[in-house]
Enzyme design. Structure first.
Site, mmCIF file in Angstrom:
data_model
loop_
_atom_site.group_PDB
_atom_site.id
_atom_site.type_symbol
_atom_site.label_atom_id
_atom_site.label_comp_id
_atom_site.label_asym_id
_atom_site.label_seq_id
_atom_site.Cartn_x
_atom_site.Cartn_y
_atom_site.Cartn_z
ATOM 1 N N GLU A 360 0.881 -1.080 0.138
ATOM 2 C CA GLU A 360 0.029 0.061 -0.085
ATOM 3 C C GLU A 360 0.861 1.297 0.063
ATOM 4 O OE1 GLU A 360 -2.310 -0.518 3.452
ATOM 5 O OE2 GLU A 360 -3.397 -2.325 2.517
ATOM 6 N N GLU A 480 -5.516 -7.952 -0.400
ATOM 7 C CA GLU A 480 -6.183 -7.426 0.952
ATOM 8 C C GLU A 480 -7.724 -7.359 0.753
ATOM 9 O OE1 GLU A 480 -4.775 -4.975 3.978
ATOM 10 O OE2 GLU A 480 -2.661 -5.714 3.729
#
Length: 547
Positions: A360, A480
């Site tokens: 991320e 995720e």
């Protein structure tokens, strides 16, 4: 570890900003597995270059001839990437309303539906920085085939247009990447890493590997067992985290069990070492990397107060060099040594790892009219300046330097060749390049409970297509998620999905429980996904040491 799910909603409008010459690509998403009536993709690329009729500074007008759409069929899609003018206040999103090209306002309402001109289907871009995917209706496709399209930029610069042909081929015949013995980025990859990657590529576009994240901060959660209790099946993939292996304010050496549990799962055992399968389980690792100087027990960028860290990447973007004499550089190297030792244990045990470091990376950098910032220090650049922390070019350059250093250090100096490198940087400016990446991933979280919402299905497909458009040579995974994707109807055959772990070790319906309870996923949905013919569970995996 997700404490603020709503931060991830912003990722729904993430940005891929391509630089350089504007390009037009009409290569086949099915690659060499396309239908026999389709031209060779490589041959088509040379004929797929177009030039905008008028870039005009921050206004881009792009004409696309009808012949470019000649092979488009229902379900194919178009990706348009734009950059907003620095002085533009335009903030409309882009979309398709009821089969007509239209502007969609911030309230989601359609406005200014364009009529078709005598020569072209005309759509006016009137938006801030955006990467937009359109799936034209059959009526619109018919017009595109006869009249082509003009894209008119208003307050934006068009940087790329990508048309994907045959995006909707039957999934059994549509692997996006061509299977091979091994085309991993690491030429010295271990045999088991090659076997696993070959399997991943063979399954990609046909089935979806089920995955569950283990809990790294509480050894009593047993997320693996919770999945079995709900569905009667074990996930094929388990995710682990090196979070407490570095940077803790306490001695976690006796607490950390992630490495051993990963070895157990590869050997068909549960978290306590009990045999649950004759098959090897697939192992993935990420690393919530606390401040390498071990001053701030945090990975959130800031000034070192209020639970943040002031640690930054010691990379000089002016000279393209590392400050090798700095304490920060030495600290990064020291932490990497710790994690390399753990990965070596896995390699010695024969375990190939889906390695997702620096996850991320971009966070919200480049979003919200360039007011967004990174979620982790590795995406925040080399300065604590608010301006620098919002500079996607600077932050991306530092991130890429760190990624490449880690890649080279682990493979060349530490001899780690059991890693399949999964990039999850969220912004093309953070992409280190195909030579350093094996798979691409995106993390998708929704604020609202349950995932049976039509908007969830639509968003999943759009984001999947956007990542495919970025690099069709890499399998794309939902690295995720909080909500189980509907793998039968989403229209997005991710390589794998990974449900995040729970925050409460009970079946309460709370926002922190991604598996337990029914806040995000109903029990019926869990059972349906895990028992779907499209899902791959532990009992269905082949011998990954000989595949």
């Amino acid at each position: 570890m997700k404490k603020h799910p709503k931060l991830f909603v912003g990722a729904l409008l993430f940005l891929f900003l391509f630089t350089g010459t504007l390009f037009f690509s009409c290569d086949l998403i099915a690659g060499n597995n396309s239908s026999p009536n389709q031209p060779d993709p490589a041959a088509r690329d040379a004929d797929c270059q177009i030039t905008p009729t008028d870039l005009g500074g921050w206004t881009g007008n792009v004409s696309i001839a009808a012949e470019k759409f000649s092979e488009m069929v229902s379900g194919d899609y178009i990706t348009i990437t734009t950059i907003a003018s620095p002085t533009s206040s335009a903030a409309a999103q882009l979309g398709l309303c009821d089969g007509d090209w239209a502007n969609i306002g911030s309230d989601g309402a359609c406005s200014n539906v364009s009529s078709y001109s005598s020569e072209y289907t005309c759509y006016t871009l009137n938006a801030a920085s955006q990467n937009t995917v359109f799936t034209p209706s059959d009526d619109v496709i018919a017009i595109l085939k006869t009249k082509g399209m003009i894209i008119k930029g208003q307050g934006v610069k068009v940087t790329s247009v990508v048309i994907r042909i045959n995006a909707n081929l039957d999934k059994s015949d549509n692997p996006t990447v061509t299977p091979s013995e091994s085309d991993l980025s690491d030429a010295s990859a271990t045999e088991n890493a090659k076997h696993l990657f070959k399997y991943i590529k063979n399954m990609y576009g046909k089935k979806v590997i089920t995955g569950q994240m283990e809990n790294a901060w509480d050894n009593d959660f047993n997320q693996l067992g919770k999945v079995y209790d709900s569905t009667g099946k074990y996930p094929a993939l388990m995710g682990f985290d090196f979070m407490d292996y570095t940077g803790t304010s306490w001695d976690a050496s006796t607490f950390n069990k992630q490495t051993q549990r990963a070895i157990n799962f590869w050997n068909g055992k549960d978290w306590n070492g009990n045999k649950i399968s004759e098959n090897q389980g697939i192992v993935a690792f990420c690393w919530h990397w606390f401040d390498p100087l071990h001053k701030d027990y945090s990975y959130k960028p800031g000034d070192g107060t209020d639970g943040t860290t002031s640690f930054r990447i010691p990379y000089n973007t002016t000279t393209d060099s590392w400050d090798t004499a700095s304490e920060a550089y030495k600290a990064i190297k020291s932490d990497m040594d710790v994690i390399a030792a753990e990965l070596l244990k896995l390699q010695n045990a024969g375990v190939p790892v889906l390695w997702r470091p620096l996850h991320e990376g971009a966070g919200n950098v480049g979003l919200y009219n360039n007011t967004g910032t990174a979620w982790f220090w590795w995406g925040a650049g080399n300065s604590t300046s608010e301006t620098d922390m919002k500079n996607a070019d600077l932050c991306g350059e530092c991130y890429i330097a760190l990624w490449k250093w880690m890649y080279q250090y682990f493979t060349e100096e530490k001899g780690l060749h059991n890693l399949i490198w999964v990039w999850n940087g969220q912004n093309a400016k953070f992409y280190p390049g195909a030579d350093y990446v094996d798979m691409i991933g995106d993390d998708i979280y929704y604020e609202a409970p349950n995932g049976d919402n039509p908007a969830t299905v639509s968003t999943n497909k759009t984001k999947f297509q956007t990542f495919q458009a970025m690099d069709t040579s890499k399998p794309v995974a939902m690295t995720e998620c909080g909500t189980l994707p509907d793998i039968e109807t989403d229209g997005a055959l991710w390589s794998f999905f990974m449900i995040w772990n729970d925050s409460s070790n009970n079946k309460s319906d709370t926002a922190g429980n991604y598996w337990n309870g029914e806040y995000y996923n109903s029990d019926a949905r869990k059972t349906a996904v895990y028992n779907s013919e499209t899902a791959i569970t532990l009992d269905e995996l082949p011998d990954l040491t000989a595949y």
